[in-house]
Every structure is written in C-alpha cells, then in structure tokens.
Design a protein around this motif. Structure first.
Motif, short mmCIF file in Angstrom:
data_model
loop_
_atom_site.label_atom_id
_atom_site.label_comp_id
_atom_site.label_asym_id
_atom_site.label_seq_id
_atom_site.Cartn_x
_atom_site.Cartn_y
_atom_site.Cartn_z
N VAL A 52 3.51 2.71 15.65
CA VAL A 52 2.70 2.05 14.88
C VAL A 52 3.23 0.98 13.92
O VAL A 52 4.39 1.10 13.46
CB VAL A 52 1.90 3.09 13.72
CG1 VAL A 52 1.06 3.91 14.89
CG2 VAL A 52 2.72 3.99 12.98
N ASN A 53 2.57 -0.01 13.28
CA ASN A 53 2.88 -0.82 12.37
C ASN A 53 3.07 -0.08 10.96
O ASN A 53 2.12 0.29 10.29
CB ASN A 53 1.87 -1.98 12.09
CG ASN A 53 2.17 -2.86 11.26
OD1 ASN A 53 3.31 -2.94 10.46
ND2 ASN A 53 1.31 -3.88 10.95
N THR A 54 4.49 0.10 10.60
CA THR A 54 4.64 0.86 9.36
C THR A 54 4.37 -0.10 8.08
O THR A 54 4.66 0.39 6.98
CB THR A 54 6.10 1.22 9.31
OG1 THR A 54 6.87 0.32 9.64
CG2 THR A 54 6.35 2.48 10.55
N ASN A 55 4.07 -1.19 8.10
CA ASN A 55 3.62 -2.13 6.93
C ASN A 55 2.25 -2.22 6.65
O ASN A 55 1.98 -2.97 5.98
CB ASN A 55 4.14 -3.40 7.38
CG ASN A 55 5.56 -3.47 7.55
OD1 ASN A 55 6.57 -2.76 6.95
ND2 ASN A 55 6.14 -4.30 8.30
N LEU A 56 1.41 -1.09 7.47
CA LEU A 56 -0.01 -1.13 6.78
C LEU A 56 -0.09 -0.63 5.51
O LEU A 56 0.56 -0.13 5.14
CB LEU A 56 -0.78 -0.17 7.81
CG LEU A 56 -0.75 -0.52 9.18
CD1 LEU A 56 -1.38 0.82 10.28
CD2 LEU A 56 -1.72 -1.65 9.20
N THR A 57 -1.05 -0.99 4.91
CA THR A 57 -1.30 -0.87 3.51
C THR A 57 -2.36 0.42 3.50
O THR A 57 -3.12 0.72 4.45
CB THR A 57 -2.18 -1.90 2.63
OG1 THR A 57 -3.44 -2.22 3.33
CG2 THR A 57 -1.33 -3.23 2.66
N GLY A 58 -2.59 1.01 2.25
CA GLY A 58 -3.47 2.17 2.21
C GLY A 58 -5.09 1.88 2.44
O GLY A 58 -5.61 2.69 3.32
N GLU A 59 -5.41 0.57 2.06
CA GLU A 59 -6.61 0.14 2.26
C GLU A 59 -6.88 -0.02 3.76
O GLU A 59 -8.01 0.36 4.26
CB GLU A 59 -6.98 -1.16 1.43
CG GLU A 59 -6.99 -0.83 -0.10
CD GLU A 59 -5.57 -0.84 -0.44
OE1 GLU A 59 -4.46 -1.46 0.11
OE2 GLU A 59 -5.50 -0.17 -1.82
N GLU A 60 -5.96 -0.78 4.27
CA GLU A 60 -6.13 -0.90 5.86
C GLU A 60 -6.20 0.39 6.46
O GLU A 60 -7.22 0.43 7.52
CB GLU A 60 -5.06 -1.77 6.47
CG GLU A 60 -4.74 -3.14 5.79
CD GLU A 60 -3.62 -3.79 6.52
OE1 GLU A 60 -3.63 -4.92 6.59
OE2 GLU A 60 -2.49 -3.30 6.23
N VAL A 61 -5.35 1.35 6.13
CA VAL A 61 -5.54 2.64 7.15
C VAL A 61 -6.79 3.44 6.80
O VAL A 61 -7.25 4.01 7.48
CB VAL A 61 -4.30 3.55 6.71
CG1 VAL A 61 -4.37 4.89 7.32
CG2 VAL A 61 -2.97 2.89 7.28
N ALA A 62 -7.14 3.46 5.33
CA ALA A 62 -8.69 4.07 5.07
C ALA A 62 -9.76 3.41 5.85
O ALA A 62 -10.47 4.08 6.35
CB ALA A 62 -8.84 3.86 3.45
N SER A 63 -9.67 1.88 6.08
CA SER A 63 -10.72 1.28 6.81
C SER A 63 -10.63 1.52 8.35
O SER A 63 -11.64 2.09 8.68
CB SER A 63 -10.37 -0.29 6.69
OG SER A 63 -11.51 -0.88 7.56
N LEU A 64 -9.51 1.90 8.77
CA LEU A 64 -9.30 2.28 10.04
C LEU A 64 -9.90 4.02 10.52
O LEU A 64 -10.42 4.12 11.31
CB LEU A 64 -7.85 2.11 10.77
CG LEU A 64 -7.35 0.49 10.47
CD1 LEU A 64 -5.95 0.46 10.87
CD2 LEU A 64 -7.94 -0.33 11.95
N MET A 65 -9.51 4.43 9.45
CA MET A 65 -9.66 6.01 9.59
C MET A 65 -11.44 6.17 9.57
O MET A 65 -11.94 7.09 10.18
CB MET A 65 -9.10 6.90 8.39
CG MET A 65 -7.78 7.14 8.77
SD MET A 65 -6.87 7.99 7.28
CE MET A 65 -7.52 9.59 7.72
N LYS A 66 -11.75 5.39 8.80
CA LYS A 66 -13.46 5.16 8.47
C LYS A 66 -14.12 4.63 9.90
O LYS A 66 -15.17 5.45 10.35
CB LYS A 66 -13.86 4.34 7.34
CG LYS A 66 -15.34 4.35 7.20
CD LYS A 66 -15.77 3.60 5.93
CE LYS A 66 -17.42 3.46 5.83
NZ LYS A 66 -18.19 3.89 6.76
N GLN A 67 -13.43 3.84 10.39
CA GLN A 67 -13.80 3.43 11.68
C GLN A 67 -13.77 4.53 12.88
O GLN A 67 -14.61 4.71 13.80
CB GLN A 67 -13.13 2.18 12.21
CG GLN A 67 -13.32 0.87 11.28
CD GLN A 67 -12.59 -0.25 11.84
OE1 GLN A 67 -12.32 -0.15 13.08
NE2 GLN A 67 -12.34 -1.31 11.01
#
Length: 81
Positions: free
Chosen positions: A23-38
């Motif tokens: 995975v891209n280890t440069n993801l931000t917390g907001e990006e991961v939270a958005s992906l998890m919600k999806q």
C-alpha cells in the motif's frame, strides 16, 4: 514489509481486521478514513445478511521484519543419479 491494517466493527459488534499489503504508506488519516467509509458503505463483505465491515474503527501501518534463526542460504536439491 509494511502493510495497512484496517479494523472495523461488524453488525455482530465483533472487531474484524483487513490487512492490505503493498500500500501507499504516505496516505493521510483523512484519506484512510474516507476509504474505510467507502468500504463500509459498499457492504462488500457480508455473512448471513450481516455486513462484516460495517463501522470503521482504526487504521494502522504495520511493519514486519524477518529474522533468520538458522541457515543463511537455501539448500539446493541434489539431482537423482
């Protein structure tokens, strides 16, 4: 190796983990939270009509290291005569 471990609460109230490698280890917390919600909204993983990944709980980058305990090289098989 680094992997992304996503933790969700299922509708059965049990915590489920989804571990993704490469995975891209440069993801931000907001990006991961958005992906998890999806992922949760898509209801991709269902068992007995109950979504397994219903509510995002936590996300972690997990680093795994390998330590050799014995033998430093692979042993080649000897050809049969």
């Amino acid at each position: 190796m680094k992997s992304l471990e996503l933790s969700f609460k299922g509708t059965d109230l049990r915590i489920k983990h989804l571990r993704l490698k490469y995975v891209n280890t440069n993801l931000t917390g907001e990006e991961v939270a958005s992906l998890m919600k999806q992922i949760a909204d898509a209801k991709l993983f269902v068992k007995d009509d109950m979504p397994l990944y219903a509510t995002p709980v936590r996300a972690d980058i997990v680093e795994t290291t390998k330590t050799a305990l014995m033998g430093g090289t692979a042993v080649e098989p000897t050809p049969a005569a």
